[in-house]
Design a protein around this motif. Sequence first.
Motif, PDB file in Angstrom:
ATOM      1  N   HIS A  16      43.063  44.424  46.792  1.00  0.00           N
ATOM      2  CA  HIS A  16      43.019  45.476  45.790  1.00  0.00           C
ATOM      3  C   HIS A  16      42.419  44.966  44.487  1.00  0.00           C
ATOM      4  CE1 HIS A  16      44.173  49.008  43.585  1.00  0.00           C
ATOM      5  NE2 HIS A  16      44.767  48.243  42.688  1.00  0.00           N
ATOM      6  N   ARG A  17      42.831  43.746  44.093  1.00  0.00           N
ATOM      7  CA  ARG A  17      42.338  43.174  42.843  1.00  0.00           C
ATOM      8  C   ARG A  17      40.828  42.917  42.897  1.00  0.00           C
ATOM      9  NH1 ARG A  17      46.402  41.125  39.399  1.00  0.00           N
ATOM     10  NH2 ARG A  17      48.442  41.377  40.349  1.00  0.00           N
ATOM     11  N   VAL A  18      40.371  42.442  44.035  1.00  0.00           N
ATOM     12  CA  VAL A  18      38.941  42.171  44.171  1.00  0.00           C
ATOM     13  C   VAL A  18      38.141  43.465  44.022  1.00  0.00           C
ATOM     14  CG1 VAL A  18      37.132  41.424  45.763  1.00  0.00           C
ATOM     15  CG2 VAL A  18      39.231  40.084  45.567  1.00  0.00           C
ATOM     16  N   GLU A  19      38.618  44.493  44.718  1.00  0.00           N
ATOM     17  CA  GLU A  19      37.910  45.784  44.632  1.00  0.00           C
ATOM     18  C   GLU A  19      37.888  46.310  43.203  1.00  0.00           C
ATOM     19  OE1 GLU A  19      39.802  48.391  47.441  1.00  0.00           O
ATOM     20  OE2 GLU A  19      39.254  47.044  49.089  1.00  0.00           O
ATOM     21  N   LYS A  20      39.018  46.159  42.549  1.00  0.00           N
ATOM     22  CA  LYS A  20      39.146  46.702  41.199  1.00  0.00           C
ATOM     23  C   LYS A  20      38.192  46.003  40.237  1.00  0.00           C
ATOM     24  CE  LYS A  20      42.546  47.158  37.557  1.00  0.00           C
ATOM     25  NZ  LYS A  20      43.146  45.988  36.961  1.00  0.00           N
ATOM     26  N   VAL A  21      38.164  44.666  40.320  1.00  0.00           N
ATOM     27  CA  VAL A  21      37.352  43.936  39.356  1.00  0.00           C
ATOM     28  C   VAL A  21      35.859  44.164  39.621  1.00  0.00           C
ATOM     29  CG1 VAL A  21      37.069  41.687  40.483  1.00  0.00           C
ATOM     30  CG2 VAL A  21      37.377  41.805  38.015  1.00  0.00           C
ATOM     31  N   LEU A  22      35.495  44.344  40.877  1.00  0.00           N
ATOM     32  CA  LEU A  22      34.095  44.622  41.181  1.00  0.00           C
ATOM     33  C   LEU A  22      33.677  45.961  40.580  1.00  0.00           C
ATOM     34  CD1 LEU A  22      33.569  43.372  44.839  1.00  0.00           C
ATOM     35  CD2 LEU A  22      32.466  42.533  42.773  1.00  0.00           C
ATOM     36  N   ARG A  23      34.600  46.930  40.657  1.00  0.00           N
ATOM     37  CA  ARG A  23      34.302  48.229  40.050  1.00  0.00           C
ATOM     38  C   ARG A  23      34.129  48.066  38.543  1.00  0.00           C
ATOM     39  NH1 ARG A  23      37.884  50.638  43.572  1.00  0.00           N
ATOM     40  NH2 ARG A  23      39.594  50.413  42.089  1.00  0.00           N
TER      41      ARG A  23
END
Lengths: 257, 292, 306, 346
Positions: A116-123
Amino acid sequence: MLNISNLNISFGHGSEKNHAVKDISFKVKRGESFGLVGESGSGKSTVLNCISGLLNHWQGTIKVDGVPVSQKRDLAFYRKVQLVFQDPYASLHPRHTIDRTLKEPLAIHNFSDINHRVEKVLREVDLGSQFRFRYPHQLSGGQRQRVAVARALILEPEIILLDEPTSALDVSIQAEVLNLLQDIRKERNLTYVMVSHDLAVISYMCENCAVMSQGAMVEMISAKQLKSGNLTQNYTKQLFTASKGYDRAAIDLFQDF
Amino acid sequence: MILEEQLLQVKNLNIIFPSPKGDVHAVKNISFSLGKEKIGIVGESGSGKSVTGRSILRLLPPYAKISADKISFKGQDLLSLSEKQMRKIRGREVSMVMQDPKYSLNPVRTVGKQISEAYIVHRKATKQEAKEHTLKMLEAVRIRNPEQVYRLYPHEVSGGMGQRIMIAMMLIPDPSLLIADEPTSALDVTVQLQVLAILDDLVSQRGMGLIFISHDLELVSSFCDRIIIMYGGRIMEVVNAADLHKSTHPYTRGLLNCLPRIEGGNERLSTLVRDDAWLDADFSAPSVTVSG
Amino acid sequence: MTEKTTTYSSTKEWLLTDTPASALQAAAGRAYLGLLEFLKNRLAVLGLMIIVALVFVALFAPYIAPFDPILTDLKHRLLPFSAEHFFGTDELGRDIFSRIIWGSRLTLYVIGLVAIIAAPVGIIVGTVAGYFGGIVDMVLMRITDIFLAFPKLILALAFVAALGPGIENAIIAISITSWPPYARIARGETITIRNSDFIRAIRLQGAGPIRIISGHIMPLCLSSLIVRVTLDMAGIILTAAGLGFLGLGAQPPSPEWGAMTSSGRSYILDHWWLITMPGTAIFVVSLAFNLLGDGLREVLDPKSDN
Amino acid sequence: MVQFLTKKRFKKATTQTLQLIAIVLITFLGLLLITFLIGRVVPIDPVLAVVGDKASSEVYERARIAMGLHLPLWQQFFIYLSSVLRGDLGTSVLTAKPVLDDIFRVFPATMELAFLATLFGVFVGIPLGVLSAVKRGGLLDHISRVVGLLGYSLPIFWLALLALIVFYAKFDLLPGPGRVDIFYEGIVDPITGFMLIDCILARDWEVFRNALSHLIMPATLLGYYSMAYLSRMTRSFMIEQLRQEYILTARVKGVAEWKVIWGHALGNCSIPLITVIALSFGTLLEGSVLTETIFAWPGLGLYLTNSLLNADMNSVLGSTIVVGSIFLAVNLFSDFLYKVMDPRAR
């Protein structure tokens, strides 16, 4: 937020001893963006490396949030302070996918909810999920620098150190990265310390900045002073003139400092 | 600027690099001409600006395919010359200064020897004569202690000094055209301007032509007479330096607008929106239609 | 940007997509591109095929070899080529073809063990020395230099002299002399990598030395090391054969190729096949490793050559 | 400032040379430690070897003390060290002479081979490497590749045997094993130990011719391996150099292509090439063990093999020390040349 006083560091021994940073002191408030500007060899990046923990034989005091940091840093420090490097081509591991590069810090600090964190930071850095499993060589310079910013953000630090983050990029990409950095700062109320040789970039990004030359601080100026050219030291004035482009007559008046 | 003498004329230059993933068209149908003036070629990385400079000296790797209707220098067609004839042009007539003296000087020879070599190759001079000229040339690029610098190795000189040495080396055979490929990008701003001033003085004293390749639009506009703006291997437009800020081409405008300025405010920088239509448009067309 | 589910019409498309959806797909795509690159080098493929054949022959030696490799048959000694004895028979009447087939096991045994012992020792010593620098580096590199100061075969000879002849001792001796170059290579690469920004970056995220060395540095040293080890296999085969030839490796009657060449020496004038066949076997296998190594270098280490 | 620089250069050079010498000394010590330890792990009991297995336990014990074997290991090493430094490598069981004398006697023969082979490697291999780097993918490049592959893959002892069959046994073009034919042996006094030089000194041209013809096969054979190695290394160094930007600078200046290649590029390769030549010299010493065995060449290699087969540990370890020391010396010399030739290392 960040308080540096009487920072000194030298390299080498004996006759080859080089006093790279001489008695530097400055304070950065929470949420402020502070610039370190100077030419190559002025010691600006060395200061940043002392703060980040890359160099550890410095003398003086470095306080983060009022707490002095020691030469050897603990994990808690790295959660608070992160650095973005100059060269996006050198700062990403060539054999790791973006996904792995971003997950590595989370693994070190035992974060949960990793995907979830990876997806969020990429966004947050405006990279679509299609980039997540690419290797760095499949990205452009600007995209790589976004990944580097994402990597610094993923630990949710409070201070981000920026070491000439756009000097290796084309001007059009520079604008995108600078905009991104400004947006993130506002959103997360981050504190920045930015090193640059480019007065225009510093003037755009920072509220205050220290001008450095040969390891020493020449003067401390606010962005307002910089924008209006209201400078006191000759060194800074010359730097200011030089940044305005080629002017044959002005060059003859240049001094060596 | 009115040109009384044409030094170089390039017509419909195309450069293709074959690669396993298909040909890369690095430069596409570009034409320009140059007299005794300072002309700047500006573009972002990958715009084909460096390749263009090198193709004039025919110094691209052998697998590169160069074709042009004409690359004529002082009326001579450079593309039709033999390699041997071309060597007489290189250095003697057309010379080039590259980006980083750290790499472009031979690390194991003294600075003096390398400059002398350039003189000896074209002037059939003795070593002593070459040395005298070298020392004079070092003085001309404002090196204060030429005798001592003569004996130094490249790693012992600073970047600014190294670039002055490169300029001395490239100007010693007295060429009439100099191609400077990002000659100051690796230097600090003040040193950069000092090196440019030396270059400027020498070029105008000797009545040479100069092609200045750079990514720095502002610098080029303050230094050169005319500017060629390249994007994606094509020429977007050619403008007089003085008129740059009046340019209406969307790419030029985009480049100018995305720069932060010292005296500017802190509002968001405008970003460049690229348009593939630019690549098909003819730069000399009076108006460029922008789609999207 | 919106996410979209992509469907792939073929495996190839799945492998070559620019937007892999998982780490597995990304890794597979990389491996596939590497494979394509490797397959373009015909000689390297040939080398690989020979090595695969060697492994196959070694595994199934009892089924392939028509005769017992050790049983002497003095009635049929020194026979030339025939349908029965493809490569003739030796001075004790043993079928040379069968001996070469069985000998492949010894060759494989030697190179396999040396690779398993020397390569890990080399990479660990090299990366540790390179990463920590200072005293650690000094001590480890001096030790490495001491072993490098001997020509390989001579140190191997001294060890075998001390431990006594035999294939196990030959393997120990060759391993002891093989690791130092790997350590040197790994150290050199580590020093370059250590100072790169991506290692600094992971340090600034709090990673410890073990994580950095094993997860970030070693994988980058690995490719040039694989190339080097593959190329070295050829040299190891030659050294092992040389030891065998001098009577210090595998002992008679075991069908080691170097020892076979040695025992055939006395008969070279009239019975040339006694030395030609084992010698060719050594040559072909060693050539195969050289070809494979060259090919791997082009794929794994593209800067170094072409 | 520049005078200051030269002074600094000098000072730097001195400290670097001292460091280099210290490193070599440490390495040499380690080398001796290894040979010492190898000597201790030999399964043969050195005392028994001297007193014979019928000796009484009293005699055995006395001999053991006389040989210093009752002392702690580090003292034994110290004794060993001091005797090696005095040039005492023990006595050869096989020849009953001091090992060092034996080595001095046989070594010139090996040097003669290794030296000629290196010359061959340098004068054929390096130009071949340069030309194949310049015209990559050309005919010469393919030839050099085949030469290299064969050199890396052919067992030297096998090639030597084949050469003997073809040139000596079948066609009798060249003489067989040995340094000279039997009836020429002992004619020329071994003054330097180098057969060719001794012949010249004695002005005995007949022996010279014979010795030369004996040299051809082993020297060419070793030379081939040296050439294969040097040409490949030269090729990759050249490719690396030709890619550098200063080469472009030289071309921009209008320097002739041959000068760019043989002057600028090869000139800059010469620095790493020195190390490679030193290394290949070491490899040749190795190759000479096998070659000398086959050509019955009375050099160090043959001496070493004979000692090995007769379990003559003193000679084996003595030869190992000598070869190791030479290798060290050659490396030290190449490091030193490196420092002299590369301005960046000064």
